[in-house]
Design an enzyme around this catalytic site. Structure first.
Site, PDB file in Angstrom:
ATOM      1  N   HIS A 112      12.016 -61.698  27.108  1.00  0.00           N
ATOM      2  CA  HIS A 112      13.207 -61.740  27.967  1.00  0.00           C
ATOM      3  C   HIS A 112      14.302 -62.465  27.201  1.00  0.00           C
ATOM      4  O   HIS A 112      14.525 -63.661  27.369  1.00  0.00           O
ATOM      5  CB  HIS A 112      12.876 -62.448  29.287  1.00  0.00           C
ATOM      6  CG  HIS A 112      13.952 -62.371  30.316  1.00  0.00           C
ATOM      7  ND1 HIS A 112      13.697 -62.447  31.668  1.00  0.00           N
ATOM      8  CD2 HIS A 112      15.311 -62.226  30.211  1.00  0.00           C
ATOM      9  CE1 HIS A 112      14.827 -62.358  32.336  1.00  0.00           C
ATOM     10  NE2 HIS A 112      15.824 -62.236  31.474  1.00  0.00           N
TER      11      HIS A 112
ATOM     12  N   GLU B 214      15.269 -63.360  40.922  1.00  0.00           N
ATOM     13  CA  GLU B 214      15.884 -64.574  40.366  1.00  0.00           C
ATOM     14  C   GLU B 214      16.787 -65.143  41.457  1.00  0.00           C
ATOM     15  O   GLU B 214      16.440 -66.099  42.127  1.00  0.00           O
ATOM     16  CB  GLU B 214      16.687 -64.239  39.108  1.00  0.00           C
ATOM     17  CG  GLU B 214      17.416 -65.431  38.503  1.00  0.00           C
ATOM     18  CD  GLU B 214      18.428 -65.040  37.433  1.00  0.00           C
ATOM     19  OE1 GLU B 214      18.853 -65.950  36.702  1.00  0.00           O
ATOM     20  OE2 GLU B 214      18.797 -63.859  37.330  1.00  0.00           O
TER      21      GLU B 214
END
Length: 356
Positions: free
Chosen positions: A35, A218
């Site tokens: 990521h 998130e």
């Protein structure tokens, strides 16, 4: 942790490692980064060098003024500066320089493999051809393998604040360069842009044999993670820290070993958690989830891979060598490489901890 340790290090051997040895082990252990937004690795110093090289005027007087602007209140406040920084990227050499700078830092942090996100729409919207972007990045990827011993692959991300039609157009533009990237992802502003918005384009990507990943959970709710799994058939969830709010989702993620590419310093910088002491990565591991540490946008969030590991473990003394080992092991398990290569990295990981 309830997740089984899959390699040669037994829990007893890991528990025997003294806590004071952990910082060194965190730095030395091989790891994969899954990521990382390559545009988010663009350091202020390089932004100004490229601006000067390309004749781009920036709305900041100098490096210090730009870095002082890195006081984000949420994801959108970060993205505003992120896109401004990307404005200096115009030529193939610029994209090479950016990726090479990241890959050198990755090698120094003992990152043996990186699966790198790139945002072509950020550049094509400014008139930069897709070919310019992909050729510069691909050159750095190949050179890193030859000169740094770092394996790297590219993942094309669609900007979710734009339309699905624009994502389809980007995919069509990318197809002549299909052999240069291994998958597609979904990033940018999460709230108000659920994965369901992009169901059709991801179906087309699956038909093309591309790997599928997606940012979810998130700032967005656990329901976005469910959509990413059910509608996009995402193989990994990027972030996913809000999954713990839904026990049924946690059970599903644990049973499937669905990877969560967690980014601790990013989560604090964007106010998902107040500070690292509050971060839930230990709880994710203890719930049996395949979580791992990543840097996300390290130039903006205060640290590359080793900085994320060291600061996280310093803030949470309850994290032990078992957690460190599992995080690294999970990163290999979640990578899009073959089983033989994963075993090679696993043996290297074992050797570091055996010597610890």
């Amino acid at each position: 942790m309830t997740a089984a340790l899959l390699a040669g290090m037994t829990p007893a051997r890991l528990d025997a490692i003294a806590p004071e040895r952990l910082p060194a082990l965190l730095r030395l252990m091989p790891k994969a980064e899954l990521h990382i937004h390559i545009e988010g690795s663009l350091e202020p110093e390089l932004i100004f060098r490229l601006a000067q090289r390309n004749g781009v005027t920036l709305p900041y007087a100098d490096v210090e003024a730009l870095r002082a602007a890195y006081a984000f209140t949420d994801l959108q406040s970060f993205l505003d500066i992120y896109y401004a920084g990307a404005s200096v990227l115009l030529k193939e050499q610029d994209f090479f320089d950016m990726a090479w700078a990241y890959l050198e830092k990755a090698a120094a942090d003992n990152v043996v493999h990186a699966e790198i996100f790139f945002d072509p729409q950020t550049h094509t919207a400014r008139g930069v051809p897709f070919e310019t972007v992909i050729k510069g990045l691909n050159h750095a990827v190949h050179r890193a393998h030859a000169e740094l011993g770092v394996s790297a692959k590219l993942i094309l991300c669609f900007l979710r604040h734009l339309s699905e039609e624009e994502a389809f157009a980007t995919l069509e533009e990318a197809l002549p360069w299909r052999h240069h990237f291994i998958g597609v992802g979904l990033d940018s502003s999460e709230v108000g842009h659920p994965p369901s918005k992009f169901e059709r384009v991801f179906a087309r990507c699956r038909e093309l044999g591309l790997h599928i990943v997606a940012h979810a959970g998130e700032e967005g709710p656990p329901a976005y993670i469910v959509e990413a799994l059910d509608l996009l058939q995402s193989e990994r969830i990027d972030h996913g820290v809000r999954s713990l709010e839904d026990p049924a989702l946690v059970a599903r993620l644990a049973a499937a070993r669905t990877p969560l590419t967690v980014c601790p310093l990013s989560n604090v910088k964007l106010c998902v958690f107040d500070d690292l002491t509050q971060h839930n990565i230990g709880a994710l591991l203890d719930a049996g989830l395949c979580a791992m540490v990543n840097s996300d946008d390290p130039a903006y969030f205060g640290g590359y891979m080793n900085q994320n590991f060291v600061e996280l473990f310093a803030a949470q003394p309850q994290l032990t060598a078992r957690h460190a080992y599992q995080l690294a092991l999970n990163s290999f398990e979640a990578s899009f490489v073959d089983a033989d290569q994963k075993r090679v990295w696993q043996h290297r990981l074992d050797a570091v901890f055996a010597a610890g």
